[in-house]
Write an enzyme that holds these catalytic residues in place. Structure first.
Site, PDB file in Angstrom:
ATOM      1  CG  LEU A   7      27.265  39.498  39.139  1.00 55.58           C
ATOM      2  CD1 LEU A   7      27.719  38.191  39.794  1.00 55.58           C
ATOM      3  CD2 LEU A   7      25.784  39.712  39.404  1.00 55.58           C
ATOM      4  CG  ASN A   8      29.833  45.093  43.201  1.00 54.39           C
ATOM      5  OD1 ASN A   8      30.329  46.156  42.822  1.00 54.39           O
ATOM      6  ND2 ASN A   8      29.161  44.978  44.326  1.00 54.39           N
ATOM      7  CE  LYS A   9      37.068  48.480  39.027  1.00 54.29           C
ATOM      8  NZ  LYS A   9      37.921  47.571  38.299  1.00 54.29           N
ATOM      9  CE1 TYR A  22      44.955  42.986  44.696  1.00 51.62           C
ATOM     10  CE2 TYR A  22      43.177  42.863  46.291  1.00 51.62           C
ATOM     11  CZ  TYR A  22      44.492  43.139  45.984  1.00 51.62           C
ATOM     12  OH  TYR A  22      45.336  43.590  46.959  1.00 51.62           O
ATOM     13  N   GLY A  23      39.514  43.166  40.626  1.00 54.67           N
ATOM     14  CA  GLY A  23      38.933  42.849  39.333  1.00 54.67           C
ATOM     15  C   GLY A  23      37.430  42.903  39.381  1.00 54.67           C
ATOM     16  CB  THR A  24      35.094  43.048  36.707  1.00 47.30           C
ATOM     17  OG1 THR A  24      35.689  44.342  36.579  1.00 47.30           O
ATOM     18  CG2 THR A  24      33.610  43.168  36.477  1.00 47.30           C
ATOM     19  CE  LYS A  27      37.913  38.178  43.889  1.00 47.97           C
ATOM     20  NZ  LYS A  27      37.914  37.934  45.339  1.00 47.97           N
ATOM     21  CG  ASP A  44      38.908  42.282  53.832  1.00 43.34           C
ATOM     22  OD1 ASP A  44      38.665  43.249  54.574  1.00 43.34           O
ATOM     23  OD2 ASP A  44      38.980  42.393  52.588  1.00 43.34           O
TER      24      ASP A  44
HETATM   25  N1  LIG Z   1      29.498  34.552  44.029  1.00 41.04           N
HETATM   26  C1  LIG Z   1      29.002  35.789  43.899  1.00 41.04           C
HETATM   27  N2  LIG Z   1      27.698  35.987  43.626  1.00 41.04           N
HETATM   28  C2  LIG Z   1      27.201  37.244  43.530  1.00 41.04           C
HETATM   29  N3  LIG Z   1      27.943  38.363  43.675  1.00 41.04           N
HETATM   30  C3  LIG Z   1      29.263  38.224  43.930  1.00 41.04           C
HETATM   31  C4  LIG Z   1      29.858  36.932  44.046  1.00 41.04           C
HETATM   32  N4  LIG Z   1      31.166  37.103  44.324  1.00 41.04           N
HETATM   33  C5  LIG Z   1      31.376  38.423  44.379  1.00 41.04           C
HETATM   34  N5  LIG Z   1      30.248  39.106  44.142  1.00 41.04           N
HETATM   35  C6  LIG Z   1      30.093  40.561  44.143  1.00 41.04           C
HETATM   36  O1  LIG Z   1      31.332  41.146  43.781  1.00 41.04           O
HETATM   37  C7  LIG Z   1      31.853  41.912  44.887  1.00 41.04           C
HETATM   38  C8  LIG Z   1      33.372  41.826  44.887  1.00 41.04           C
HETATM   39  O2  LIG Z   1      33.753  40.470  45.087  1.00 41.04           O
HETATM   40  P1  LIG Z   1      35.021  40.119  45.970  1.00 41.04           P
HETATM   41  O3  LIG Z   1      34.862  40.715  47.334  1.00 41.04           O
HETATM   42  O4  LIG Z   1      35.258  38.661  45.914  1.00 41.04           O
HETATM   43  O5  LIG Z   1      36.156  40.905  45.155  1.00 41.04           O
HETATM   44  P2  LIG Z   1      37.491  41.553  45.689  1.00 41.04           P
HETATM   45  O6  LIG Z   1      38.230  42.095  44.508  1.00 41.04           O
HETATM   46  O7  LIG Z   1      38.260  40.582  46.511  1.00 41.04           O
HETATM   47  O8  LIG Z   1      36.898  42.719  46.580  1.00 41.04           O
HETATM   48  P3  LIG Z   1      37.472  43.414  47.865  1.00 41.04           P
HETATM   49  O9  LIG Z   1      37.585  44.837  47.466  1.00 41.04           O
HETATM   50  O10 LIG Z   1      36.426  43.187  48.941  1.00 41.04           O
HETATM   51  O11 LIG Z   1      38.765  42.770  48.212  1.00 41.04           O
HETATM   52  C9  LIG Z   1      31.162  41.368  46.124  1.00 41.04           C
HETATM   53  O12 LIG Z   1      31.092  42.320  47.179  1.00 41.04           O
HETATM   54  C10 LIG Z   1      29.775  41.027  45.569  1.00 41.04           C
HETATM   55  O13 LIG Z   1      28.957  42.170  45.498  1.00 41.04           O
END
Ligand SMILES: Nc1ncnc2c1ncn2[C@@H]1O[C@H](COP(=O)(O)OP(=O)(O)OP(=O)(O)O)[C@@H](O)[C@H]1O
Length: 471
Positions: free
Chosen positions: A15-17, A20-22, A43, A137
């Site tokens: 879905l996205n990155k 800390y991971g994908t 996640k 954040d």
């Molecule tokens: N429950 C979800 N449903 C749909 N997309 C999601 C979901 N959780 C995360 N995503 C997608 O993944 C992205 C990254 O998720 P998240 O912010 O939890 O990761 P992170 O590694 O903590 O990122 P950050 O760089 O913000 O710290 C989100 O911005 C969103 O686009």
């Protein structure tokens, strides 16, 4: 044993990155009362992770209340490479993408939409704060979008609690994302610490400006940023940065973007939002037309494929990765490899910038926090000289121009070296040979190979794929 399959999930696509991971989309192989939905977001956080345990503990606590504006946590587990956090799936992606794709009707033709979204943000933040949890954040990437159960309402879900804390006073400076950080959170001024509650309220004020103008006011909340310096002298200079800012919007910002943290108030912010008639001054005529013609209906908007683009795996990577502070990450050998590709932010910024926002790629140095907020570059491109500081109480300066485009530099996360990782909650016996299944099926069940490169989701996904190949 593949842990995700064993747990009943089949990965469909990334879905996205994040930093800390994908995050991957998975569907349930079988349903039970606990797993009512068919799809979940997982996640996958690469080990070691300084944020995982805190995030899961906070998610777990928040999920007990099932507040509609907070992401619902389902479960977590791990194998020898990753931690997995299973969350409810938000099919409409995040607010950041919607803003950049111009998916949201802008402030002038959908004022009620902005109001609805922002009030949901305020509700989610109020709920969190009432439990003594502070996010630290808050930014558009961390507001996910979903639909209400009846399918009629757009629902905002606050997510990513990796930096959340329970401290009423924090001494972790530089934690968060530069453009959203409150000044007192950005760097230490005295030994007194700062209030994460007040810092969250500041952040949502910046998010509101993102929603209305798709621009950030400040590159960082420090007087080295000339726009911020002007703002400290006189908050009304925002009318120069955002020439169509309405008085109504300004009243909202007065409640949440106060430089003095103690003056920020969620309640006053909410009251001011409810009172808003016009977010911008240029939309008044259009608003009347739109409101007369048609009642606001989020579901019409959401289901119009021409307007909204749901989460797509072929989209650009996030512009706001959250990082540990550079010194801490290097010391710990944790510098996320995705940091390097950040240079591609520059190209994308120029693509998404509006014509009147002449931020050139060269103007945005993402590896260096010393860049300015873009006004200087804007002025250079406009062939006018950089302004001298504005006199106090001047409502419009002679250099009115757009604020810098919404560009998202690195987030800086606090040093969490002290964290230890308990494993009591996880599957200790499932650590060998666990991997992700990267086969996907379309709606008709046809198998479809996922190619990580096509998705622009770099390292983690490649690692997962190789890992699968070797299994
Ligand atoms: N429950 C979800 N449903 C749909 N997309 C999601 C979901 N959780 C995360 N995503 C997608 O993944 C992205 C990254 O998720 P998240 O912010 O939890 O990761 P992170 O590694 O903590 O990122 P950050 O760089 O913000 O710290 C989100 O911005 C969103 O686009």
């Amino acid at each position: 044993m593949k842990i995700l399959q064993k747990k009943g999930y089949k990965v469909e696509r990334p879905l996205n990155k994040g930093s800390y991971g994908t995050v991957v989309l998975a569907h349930r192989l079988f349903r039970t009362t606990r797993y009512k939905d068919s799809k979940y977001a997982i996640k996958c956080i690469k080990k070691p992770s300084p944020i995982f345990l805190d995030e899961v503990n906070i998610l777990r606590e928040l999920s007990r209340y099932r507040h509609r504006n907070i992401i619902h946590f389902v479960e977590s587990f791990e194998d020898h490479v990753y931690y997995y956090v299973v969350l409810e799936y938000c099919p409409f992606g995040d607010l950041y993408e919607c803003i950049l794709n111009d998916d949201f009707p802008n402030a002038k033709n959908q004022p009620e939409m902005i109001k609805d979204i922002f009030l949901q943000v305020v509700d989610g933040v109020s709920h969190m704060h009432s439990l003594g949890i502070y996010h630290r954040d808050l930014k558009p990437e961390n507001f996910l979008l979903s639909l209400s159960d009846d399918g009629n309402d757009l629902v905002v879900k606050i997510s990513d609690f990796g930096l959340a804390c329970r401290d009423t006073t924090s001494h972790e400076y530089g934690t968060g994302s530069d453009r959203y950080m409150a000044p007192e959170q950005f760097e230490e001024v005295d030994d007194m610490g700062y209030s994460p509650r007040a810092a969250d309220i500041w952040a949502i004020g910046i998010c509101l400006l993102n929603l209305i103008f798709a621009r950030n006011p400040f590159a960082y909340p420090n007087e080295r940023d000339p726009i911020f310096a002007d703002y400290v002298l006189d908050p009304m200079t925002l009318f120069d940065v955002f020439p169509t800012l309405s008085q109504d919007t300004y009243e909202v910002l007065r409640a949440c973007l106060c430089v003095t943290p103690e003056k920020r108030s969620l309640e006053k912010t909410r009251e001011a939002v409810i009172a808003v008639n016009n977010w911008t001054t240029d939309g008044e005529e259009l608003e009347t037309i739109v409101n007369e013609d048609e009642d606001f209906c989020p579901s019409n908007f959401l289901f119009d494929e021409n307007i909204i683009r749901c989460t797509q795996s072929d989209r650009e990577p996030l512009r706001t990765p959250s990082l540990l502070t550079p010194a801490a990450t290097m010391q710990r050998g944790l510098l996320p490899s995705k940091l390097q590709p950040l240079s591609d932010l520059d190209e994308n910024v120029s693509v998404v910038s509006s014509p009147q926002s002449p931020i050139s790629p060269a103007a945005v140095n993402t590896s260096d926090r010393s860049y300015d907020s873009g006004l200087g570059e804007s002025l250079k491109n406009m062939h006018i000289s950089k302004p001298t500081p504005m006199p106090v109480n001047t409502k419009r300066s002679p250099y009115s121009c757009s604020a810098p485009a919404i560009v998202f530099p690195n987030s800086i996360k606090g040093n969490k070296d002290h964290l230890k990782f308990g494993r009591s909650w996880c599957d200790m016996d499932e650590e060998e040979e666990d991997n992700l299944s990267i086969g996907s099926h379309d709606d008709f069940g046809a198998a479809d190979e996922i190619n990580a490169k096509d998705f622009g989701l770099a390292d983690d996904w490649n690692v997962l794929s190789q890992w699968n190949d070797n299994a």
